[in-house]
Design an enzyme around this catalytic site. Structure first.
Site, PDB file in Angstrom:
ATOM      1  N   VAL A 176      54.632  63.695  27.523  1.00 30.66           N
ATOM      2  CA  VAL A 176      53.704  63.456  26.409  1.00 30.66           C
ATOM      3  C   VAL A 176      52.845  64.680  26.076  1.00 30.66           C
ATOM      4  O   VAL A 176      52.295  64.778  24.985  1.00 30.66           O
ATOM      5  CB  VAL A 176      52.788  62.224  26.677  1.00 30.66           C
ATOM      6  CG1 VAL A 176      53.604  60.943  26.710  1.00 30.66           C
ATOM      7  CG2 VAL A 176      51.957  62.399  27.938  1.00 30.66           C
TER       8      VAL A 176
ATOM      9  N   SER B  35      40.355  52.649  30.995  1.00 27.34           N
ATOM     10  CA  SER B  35      40.187  52.265  32.399  1.00 27.34           C
ATOM     11  C   SER B  35      38.734  51.865  32.609  1.00 27.34           C
ATOM     12  O   SER B  35      37.848  52.254  31.840  1.00 27.34           O
ATOM     13  CB  SER B  35      40.507  53.462  33.297  1.00 27.34           C
ATOM     14  OG  SER B  35      39.945  53.291  34.582  1.00 27.34           O
TER      15      SER B  35
ATOM     16  N   TYR C  75      38.881  62.097  34.811  1.00 28.75           N
ATOM     17  CA  TYR C  75      39.463  60.781  34.502  1.00 28.75           C
ATOM     18  C   TYR C  75      38.493  59.971  33.646  1.00 28.75           C
ATOM     19  O   TYR C  75      38.873  59.347  32.646  1.00 28.75           O
ATOM     20  CB  TYR C  75      39.767  60.058  35.821  1.00 28.75           C
ATOM     21  CG  TYR C  75      40.671  58.848  35.702  1.00 28.75           C
ATOM     22  CD1 TYR C  75      42.061  58.997  35.641  1.00 28.75           C
ATOM     23  CD2 TYR C  75      40.145  57.565  35.667  1.00 28.75           C
ATOM     24  CE1 TYR C  75      42.887  57.887  35.548  1.00 28.75           C
ATOM     25  CE2 TYR C  75      40.965  56.449  35.574  1.00 28.75           C
ATOM     26  CZ  TYR C  75      42.334  56.615  35.522  1.00 28.75           C
ATOM     27  OH  TYR C  75      43.156  55.531  35.428  1.00 28.75           O
ATOM     28  N   ALA C  76      37.199  60.005  34.022  1.00 30.29           N
ATOM     29  CA  ALA C  76      36.194  59.245  33.265  1.00 30.29           C
ATOM     30  C   ALA C  76      36.119  59.748  31.828  1.00 30.29           C
ATOM     31  O   ALA C  76      36.069  58.945  30.884  1.00 30.29           O
ATOM     32  CB  ALA C  76      34.826  59.365  33.936  1.00 30.29           C
TER      33      ALA C  76
HETATM   34  P1  NAI Z   1      51.824  55.141  37.864  1.00 30.50           P
HETATM   35  O1  NAI Z   1      51.551  56.421  38.561  1.00 30.50           O
HETATM   36  O2  NAI Z   1      52.510  54.047  38.586  1.00 30.50           O
HETATM   37  O3  NAI Z   1      52.608  55.427  36.489  1.00 30.50           O
HETATM   38  C1  NAI Z   1      52.243  56.455  35.624  1.00 30.50           C
HETATM   39  C2  NAI Z   1      53.507  56.984  34.964  1.00 30.50           C
HETATM   40  O4  NAI Z   1      53.126  58.013  34.026  1.00 30.50           O
HETATM   41  C3  NAI Z   1      54.474  57.631  35.964  1.00 30.50           C
HETATM   42  O5  NAI Z   1      55.761  57.063  35.838  1.00 30.50           O
HETATM   43  C4  NAI Z   1      54.464  59.094  35.578  1.00 30.50           C
HETATM   44  O6  NAI Z   1      55.716  59.747  35.786  1.00 30.50           O
HETATM   45  C5  NAI Z   1      54.114  59.027  34.107  1.00 30.50           C
HETATM   46  N1  NAI Z   1      53.614  60.305  33.622  1.00 30.50           N
HETATM   47  C6  NAI Z   1      52.739  61.143  34.225  1.00 30.50           C
HETATM   48  N2  NAI Z   1      52.586  62.259  33.489  1.00 30.50           N
HETATM   49  C7  NAI Z   1      53.372  62.115  32.382  1.00 30.50           C
HETATM   50  C8  NAI Z   1      53.644  62.924  31.244  1.00 30.50           C
HETATM   51  N3  NAI Z   1      53.099  64.134  31.107  1.00 30.50           N
HETATM   52  N4  NAI Z   1      54.491  62.454  30.293  1.00 30.50           N
HETATM   53  C9  NAI Z   1      55.075  61.238  30.428  1.00 30.50           C
HETATM   54  N5  NAI Z   1      54.885  60.437  31.501  1.00 30.50           N
HETATM   55  C10 NAI Z   1      54.032  60.875  32.460  1.00 30.50           C
HETATM   56  O7  NAI Z   1      50.388  54.663  37.348  1.00 30.50           O
HETATM   57  P2  NAI Z   1      49.861  53.267  36.794  1.00 30.50           P
HETATM   58  O8  NAI Z   1      48.868  52.777  37.764  1.00 30.50           O
HETATM   59  O9  NAI Z   1      50.977  52.416  36.361  1.00 30.50           O
HETATM   60  O10 NAI Z   1      49.029  53.770  35.516  1.00 30.50           O
HETATM   61  C11 NAI Z   1      49.441  53.576  34.175  1.00 30.50           C
HETATM   62  C12 NAI Z   1      48.246  53.839  33.275  1.00 30.50           C
HETATM   63  O11 NAI Z   1      47.213  52.900  33.566  1.00 30.50           O
HETATM   64  C13 NAI Z   1      47.616  55.216  33.461  1.00 30.50           C
HETATM   65  O12 NAI Z   1      47.218  55.738  32.203  1.00 30.50           O
HETATM   66  C14 NAI Z   1      46.417  54.948  34.344  1.00 30.50           C
HETATM   67  O13 NAI Z   1      45.418  55.908  34.191  1.00 30.50           O
HETATM   68  C15 NAI Z   1      45.996  53.586  33.807  1.00 30.50           C
HETATM   69  N6  NAI Z   1      45.178  52.816  34.723  1.00 30.50           N
HETATM   70  C16 NAI Z   1      45.643  52.445  35.963  1.00 30.50           C
HETATM   71  C17 NAI Z   1      44.847  51.712  36.817  1.00 30.50           C
HETATM   72  C18 NAI Z   1      45.286  51.272  38.167  1.00 30.50           C
HETATM   73  O14 NAI Z   1      44.459  50.740  38.926  1.00 30.50           O
HETATM   74  N7  NAI Z   1      46.554  51.448  38.540  1.00 30.50           N
HETATM   75  C19 NAI Z   1      43.473  51.338  36.440  1.00 30.50           C
HETATM   76  C20 NAI Z   1      43.096  51.764  35.122  1.00 30.50           C
HETATM   77  C21 NAI Z   1      43.920  52.474  34.301  1.00 30.50           C
END
Ligand code: NAI
Length: 264
Positions: free
Chosen positions: A66, A145, A158-159
């Site tokens: 992205v 978040s 992040y914040a």
């Molecule tokens: P995760 O680490 O399981 O998944 C994140 C995905 O984003 C990974 O598959 C990764 O390869 C992909 N990614 C990273 N950089 C990228 C890039 N440059 N281009 C395309 N894809 C990329 O994390 P999760 O927990 O599923 O998080 C998903 C979203 O939810 C994130 O934006 C995170 O900040 C947000 N979030 C997660 C929380 C949690 O407690 N797990 C809480 C609040 C928000």
């Protein structure tokens, strides 16, 4: 919400190779959407595709960073040319960096995180928005978040990124509303995914105690809320930022003391 009210809609999910993004793909596919599974993690997107197909859903995979605006544009163009529509965009891709106080945070951590979350989301919205406008329809959901509500010690990058997502949601809701496009955001608390594995190992019990519903969030808690925003029937719901945290942010140590006192 068990019906197929997204039948044949084209849904692009970023960060779909893991965690919340993967679950979301499965959830939207169950509702009939054709899922464009995108991520930098090629193995991850193929696994997500297999899982979608195992439940008789439709999926295509696209390697997509992205942060790379040319790549984003090319992938979105390719999807639009093939399907002649883009109905749903979920900007979910995200990273975290090792925690450090703001005064000690390496500049590269600041840059890297803002690039993925803020620039990444901007790139995707920019590349899809005009196509959605052309069809006078769209559902966009951004991933904020709880860290974007009152700051997040040890994670200023992040914040800032997640608070920025709120500003983006409100602004886009105004700009795109006249074209039948809604823009909303989710603010998950602690959700059990690979991103939070280490934090949960250390603090799970404490988080549960501090959460009114007394559990950690699961990926389908988030995907269900996002699916609501994606429904055609949600056309009057825009510019909404929805907390999904089991009430975590509401509770203070005073509440716990009062609960203990009143239970005696
Ligand atoms: P995760 O680490 O399981 O998944 C994140 C995905 O984003 C990974 O598959 C990764 O390869 C992909 N990614 C990273 N950089 C990228 C890039 N440059 N281009 C395309 N894809 C990329 O994390 P999760 O927990 O599923 O998080 C998903 C979203 O939810 C994130 O934006 C995170 O900040 C947000 N979030 C997660 C929380 C949690 O407690 N797990 C809480 C609040 C928000």
């Amino acid at each position: 919400m068990g019906n197929r009210n997204l039948e044949n809609q084209i849904a692009i999910v970023t960060g779909a190779g893991s965690g919340i993004g993967r679950e979301l793909c499965l959830s939207l596919a169950k509702r009939g959407a054709k899922i464009m599974v995108t991520d930098i993690n090629e193995k991850g997107i193929e696994e997500t595709k297999k899982l979608i197909e195992a439940q008789n859903g439709y999926a295509e995979t696209y390697k997509l960073d992205v942060v790379d605006s040319d790549m984003v544009k090319n992938v979105m163009d390719e999807i639009y040319k093939k399907h002649n529509r883009i109905d749903i965009l979920i900007s979910n891709a995200g990273i975290s960096t090792p925690p450090s106080l703001a005064t000690k945070m390496p500049e590269e951590h600041w840059d890297k995180l803002l690039k993925v979350h803020l620039y990444g989301t901007f790139n995707c919205v920019k590349a899809c928005g005009e196509y959605m406008k052309a069809n006078n329809y769209g559902r966009i959901v951004l991933s904020s978040s709880l860290g974007g509500v009152f700051g997040f010690a040890g994670n200023v990058n992040y914040a800032v990124a997640k608070t920025g997502m709120v500003g983006m949601t409100y602004t886009l809701a105004k700009e795109l509303g006249p074209y039948g496009i809604t823009v909303n955001a989710v603010q998950p608390g602690i959700i059990r995914t690979p991103m939070t594995k280490d934090a949960l190992k250390a603090f799970e019990e404490g988080f549960i105690k501090e959460t009114p519903v007394r559990r950690i969030g699961e990926v389908d808690d988030v995907s269900n809320a996002i699916a609501f925003f994606c429904m055609p029937e949600s056309s009057f719901v825009t510019g909404v930022v929805m907390r999904i945290d089991g009430g975590y942010i509401l509770q203070s140590s005073m509440d716990q003391i009062m609960m203990d006192v009143c239970s005696k």
